[in-house]
Every structure is written in C-alpha cells, then in structure tokens.
Design an enzyme around this catalytic site. Sequence first.
Site, PDB file in Angstrom:
ATOM      1  N   LYS A 129     -34.168   7.385  -9.311  1.00  0.00           N
ATOM      2  CA  LYS A 129     -34.989   8.465  -8.745  1.00  0.00           C
ATOM      3  C   LYS A 129     -34.966   9.731  -9.613  1.00  0.00           C
ATOM      4  O   LYS A 129     -35.309  10.810  -9.151  1.00  0.00           O
ATOM      5  CB  LYS A 129     -34.524   8.757  -7.313  1.00  0.00           C
ATOM      6  CG  LYS A 129     -34.673   7.543  -6.381  1.00  0.00           C
ATOM      7  CD  LYS A 129     -34.538   7.922  -4.897  1.00  0.00           C
ATOM      8  CE  LYS A 129     -34.802   6.711  -3.995  1.00  0.00           C
ATOM      9  NZ  LYS A 129     -34.823   7.080  -2.549  1.00  0.00           N
TER      10      LYS A 129
ATOM     11  N   SER B 278     -24.199  10.585   3.069  1.00  0.00           N
ATOM     12  CA  SER B 278     -23.434   9.386   3.411  1.00  0.00           C
ATOM     13  C   SER B 278     -22.201   9.195   2.527  1.00  0.00           C
ATOM     14  O   SER B 278     -21.143   8.815   3.009  1.00  0.00           O
ATOM     15  CB  SER B 278     -24.344   8.158   3.341  1.00  0.00           C
ATOM     16  OG  SER B 278     -24.956   8.042   2.065  1.00  0.00           O
TER      17      SER B 278
ATOM     18  N   GLU C 160     -37.322  25.719  -7.605  1.00  0.00           N
ATOM     19  CA  GLU C 160     -37.809  24.934  -6.461  1.00  0.00           C
ATOM     20  C   GLU C 160     -37.835  25.791  -5.194  1.00  0.00           C
ATOM     21  O   GLU C 160     -38.761  25.691  -4.376  1.00  0.00           O
ATOM     22  CB  GLU C 160     -36.912  23.701  -6.235  1.00  0.00           C
ATOM     23  CG  GLU C 160     -37.034  22.621  -7.301  1.00  0.00           C
ATOM     24  CD  GLU C 160     -38.291  21.750  -7.122  1.00  0.00           C
ATOM     25  OE1 GLU C 160     -39.117  22.056  -6.229  1.00  0.00           O
ATOM     26  OE2 GLU C 160     -38.440  20.785  -7.885  1.00  0.00           O
TER      27      GLU C 160
ATOM     28  N   LYS D 264     -32.823  18.691  -3.991  1.00  0.00           N
ATOM     29  CA  LYS D 264     -32.242  17.378  -3.710  1.00  0.00           C
ATOM     30  C   LYS D 264     -31.910  16.735  -5.049  1.00  0.00           C
ATOM     31  O   LYS D 264     -32.797  16.500  -5.870  1.00  0.00           O
ATOM     32  CB  LYS D 264     -33.222  16.522  -2.925  1.00  0.00           C
ATOM     33  CG  LYS D 264     -32.704  15.118  -2.661  1.00  0.00           C
ATOM     34  CD  LYS D 264     -33.647  14.343  -1.773  1.00  0.00           C
ATOM     35  CE  LYS D 264     -33.142  12.939  -1.549  1.00  0.00           C
ATOM     36  NZ  LYS D 264     -34.015  12.191  -0.641  1.00  0.00           N
TER      37      LYS D 264
ATOM     38  N   LYS E 289     -28.953  19.375  -1.050  1.00  0.00           N
ATOM     39  CA  LYS E 289     -28.425  18.039  -0.767  1.00  0.00           C
ATOM     40  C   LYS E 289     -28.008  17.371  -2.066  1.00  0.00           C
ATOM     41  O   LYS E 289     -28.805  17.396  -3.008  1.00  0.00           O
ATOM     42  CB  LYS E 289     -29.514  17.216  -0.083  1.00  0.00           C
ATOM     43  CG  LYS E 289     -29.189  15.762   0.138  1.00  0.00           C
ATOM     44  CD  LYS E 289     -30.387  15.049   0.683  1.00  0.00           C
ATOM     45  CE  LYS E 289     -30.091  13.575   0.737  1.00  0.00           C
ATOM     46  NZ  LYS E 289     -31.212  12.798   1.173  1.00  0.00           N
TER      47      LYS E 289
ATOM     48  N   ARG F 232     -28.698   4.204   1.608  1.00  0.00           N
ATOM     49  CA  ARG F 232     -29.704   3.201   1.211  1.00  0.00           C
ATOM     50  C   ARG F 232     -29.310   1.830   1.745  1.00  0.00           C
ATOM     51  O   ARG F 232     -30.181   1.024   2.087  1.00  0.00           O
ATOM     52  CB  ARG F 232     -29.862   3.196  -0.311  1.00  0.00           C
ATOM     53  CG  ARG F 232     -30.474   4.502  -0.818  1.00  0.00           C
ATOM     54  CD  ARG F 232     -30.560   4.548  -2.342  1.00  0.00           C
ATOM     55  NE  ARG F 232     -30.898   5.902  -2.788  1.00  0.00           N
ATOM     56  CZ  ARG F 232     -30.838   6.305  -4.054  1.00  0.00           C
ATOM     57  NH1 ARG F 232     -30.475   5.458  -5.002  1.00  0.00           N
ATOM     58  NH2 ARG F 232     -31.153   7.551  -4.374  1.00  0.00           N
TER      59      ARG F 232
ATOM     60  N   TYR G 114     -22.971  13.436   9.581  1.00  0.00           N
ATOM     61  CA  TYR G 114     -22.680  12.274  10.426  1.00  0.00           C
ATOM     62  C   TYR G 114     -21.465  12.540  11.314  1.00  0.00           C
ATOM     63  O   TYR G 114     -21.194  11.759  12.215  1.00  0.00           O
ATOM     64  CB  TYR G 114     -22.453  11.042   9.531  1.00  0.00           C
ATOM     65  CG  TYR G 114     -23.660  10.748   8.666  1.00  0.00           C
ATOM     66  CD1 TYR G 114     -24.795  10.153   9.207  1.00  0.00           C
ATOM     67  CD2 TYR G 114     -23.702  11.137   7.319  1.00  0.00           C
ATOM     68  CE1 TYR G 114     -25.922   9.924   8.438  1.00  0.00           C
ATOM     69  CE2 TYR G 114     -24.823  10.917   6.540  1.00  0.00           C
ATOM     70  CZ  TYR G 114     -25.927  10.310   7.107  1.00  0.00           C
ATOM     71  OH  TYR G 114     -27.061  10.105   6.348  1.00  0.00           O
TER      72      TYR G 114
HETATM   73  C1  PBG Z   1     -34.765   9.377   1.210  1.00  0.00           C
HETATM   74  C2  PBG Z   1     -33.509   9.987   1.739  1.00  0.00           C
HETATM   75  C3  PBG Z   1     -32.239   9.701   1.222  1.00  0.00           C
HETATM   76  C4  PBG Z   1     -31.332  10.397   2.021  1.00  0.00           C
HETATM   77  C5  PBG Z   1     -32.048  11.097   2.990  1.00  0.00           C
HETATM   78  N1  PBG Z   1     -33.406  10.847   2.793  1.00  0.00           N
HETATM   79  C6  PBG Z   1     -31.825   8.788   0.135  1.00  0.00           C
HETATM   80  C7  PBG Z   1     -32.424   8.875  -1.202  1.00  0.00           C
HETATM   81  O1  PBG Z   1     -33.029   9.881  -1.579  1.00  0.00           O
HETATM   82  O2  PBG Z   1     -32.325   7.888  -1.905  1.00  0.00           O
HETATM   83  C8  PBG Z   1     -29.846  10.327   1.810  1.00  0.00           C
HETATM   84  C9  PBG Z   1     -28.967  10.728   2.938  1.00  0.00           C
HETATM   85  C10 PBG Z   1     -27.564  10.281   2.824  1.00  0.00           C
HETATM   86  O3  PBG Z   1     -27.096   9.740   1.788  1.00  0.00           O
HETATM   87  O4  PBG Z   1     -26.817  10.468   3.800  1.00  0.00           O
HETATM   88  N2  PBG Z   1     -35.939  10.055   1.297  1.00  0.00           N
END
Ligand code: PBG
Length: 326
Positions: A218, A275, A234, A196, A249, A206, A314
């Site tokens: 993060k 997203s 990982e 990720k 991701k 968010r 989505y």
């Molecule tokens: C947080 C989480 C995030 C997403 C899924 N789980 C956001 C982040 O890590 O800040 C993002 C999914 C998306 O943007 O569609 N644990």
Amino acid sequence: MNLPIRPRRNRQSPALRGLVRETRLHPEQFIYPLFLSGSSADEPIASMPGCQRWSLDGLVSEATAAFAEGIRSVVLFPRIDDTLKTPRAEEAINPDGLIPTAIRTLKHALPDLAVITDIALDPYNSDGHDGLVAPNGTILNDETVAILCNQALTHARAGADVVSPSDMMDGRVGAIRSALDSHGFTSTAILSYTAKYASACYGPFRGALDSAPRAGDKKTYQMDPANAREALREAALDEAEGADILMVKPAGPYLDIIHALRAATPLPIAAYQVSGEYLMIRSAAAAGWLDEKKMILESLTGIHRAGADMILTYFARQAARWLLND
Ligand code: PBG
C-alpha cells in the site's frame, strides 16, 4: 541539601497527584472498533485473540454492553464473503449490504450511540486494495474517489453519524463533503484518516477481514513511516477540504505526528491504536511478561497526552471498566 525547589512535593500523595494530573482518560474519548461476520454466528478472530467478528445480534449486544460502560462511539468493519468481492467493489455501495444493515440495526437499538463507518474499498475489492487497481497494478485515484463518494452516501442514507475515509486517495475528503452536502447530508461528519502510514501494524486486522492486498503493498497511497512534514501537508489539505476530525494511524509509534498535528490545527485529533499495537500488549500480557491493565492504561494515556482528543482502541471496553471502577 539546600533545595527550595522539590518537584517531589507534588507527587507525595494520591490526593496531590490527582490535583496536578494534566491528562485524564474518559470512556467518552474512546471509539470502539467492531468487526462484522456477515453470518448469524459470532466468530473468534484467529489473528486477533480476544476479538470477535459479530453477527448482527452479537453486534447489538456488544454495543449495548459498551454503551452501559460509558462508550459512546463505535466504528464498523465488515468481513465480506469472497463471492461478493469484485475488481470494482460493487458491494461497497449496496444499500442492503452488511454495513448499511448494521448501521440501521444499531441506530434503531441505540439511537444515542455514534456510528462511524470506514470508507475504503479493501474489504470489497477482490484485489484487496483500498482503491481500484488498473491492469498494470496502479491504484487509480480519481476513479476510486467517485466510488468512495457513493459508499459514503450509502452509509449516510443508512444513518451513519460519521464517515471515515481510510483509503488515503487524494482529494477524497472534499469530494465526499460535496457529495454528502449536495444530497442533503450536511450533518454527516467526516473523520479523515489524515496521516495513515504504510505500517507493519495492520497485519492482524487484514487477517480479521481477509482483506490483505492480493499483490503489491500500500506504499503508493499510505505514507512512508519516515515522514513527518508530509503529515502536516495532508492535514492542511483535509482541513481545507472540510474534514471535521483528523486522524493519525497507528498511534503509539507516531506520537510525534499526533503532537505536530495538535499544534498545527484547531480541529479535533483522533489516533488509532491499531491491531498490531493491540497484539503487542495482549501477547506480552498473555505470556505473563507485562501487566496488562497498567500497559493498556499507560499506552492510552501516552496517546492522549501527545494530543489525541479521541482514541480508536480494541481495549475500549476493558479500559472503560477500569476507569469507571478505579
Ligand atoms: C483499511 C483499514 C486498515 C485498518 C483500518 N482500515 C488496514 C489497512 O490499511 O490495510 C487497520 C486497522 C488496524 O490494524 O487495527 N482501509
């Protein structure tokens, strides 16, 4: 021209193209992300036009409609009321909280729907981070993992089929596996967010959960977008710790990572079209600049072709409808 080899011969008709097609999308490969409002109303999401936060009733009707269109899996994300957010994210382990209630409601209404839940503290944490934040701003690893184990158990007890740690703490897959096993949840699967990345593509999500970090970013836990070998490291850890499925991701900008993991492990690979990827296509289509249907299906095909067995998107319902009707 004297050309004995002419690749175009295999492209000359829909029938021949259908025979030689190497990759096919199917609604069963989609995991549909659903947001929960925590209220009795369905709410439009300002930062993700076209998506909603669902009430429990809305969740059941949306999941029922998706199931009828061939979608067999959903993943749930809660918008937690500000008054319930704390520095230790206690609401994440409330057995009567929004997610456990939603799991029970969905499994009762649709027993054959696979319910996947997100394991991380950011929706519940007043600091907006996936882990606990020390006074000096450090994200605490081992203390967070202990809470994540309880969160996973809370979801397993409510009936989740799959728990999905998205926090990127070290050692959480192994710890969650042994917590689940020692409480008898040997059938609850783990879909790990293995690679990720610290991506700009999560901003709209968010906004949907009101879960942006209150301070900092993060980057001390999510991966540097510049790194590929680190994803293999990982993946090896998650596999050794007992993950059932590995995730990459975001998806579209990280097709090389999907491809590398596909080659490196026999485990199923998931990819999350996040997203920001959703909005890039949605907004360009809304402006009339791109053909929405072709863009969505091409983006999903590319992710699948790169090596993803399943895709969180989505667009799951739209794509499923097109695939079934075409
Ligand atoms: C947080 C989480 C995030 C997403 C899924 N789980 C956001 C982040 O890590 O800040 C993002 C999914 C998306 O943007 O569609 N644990």
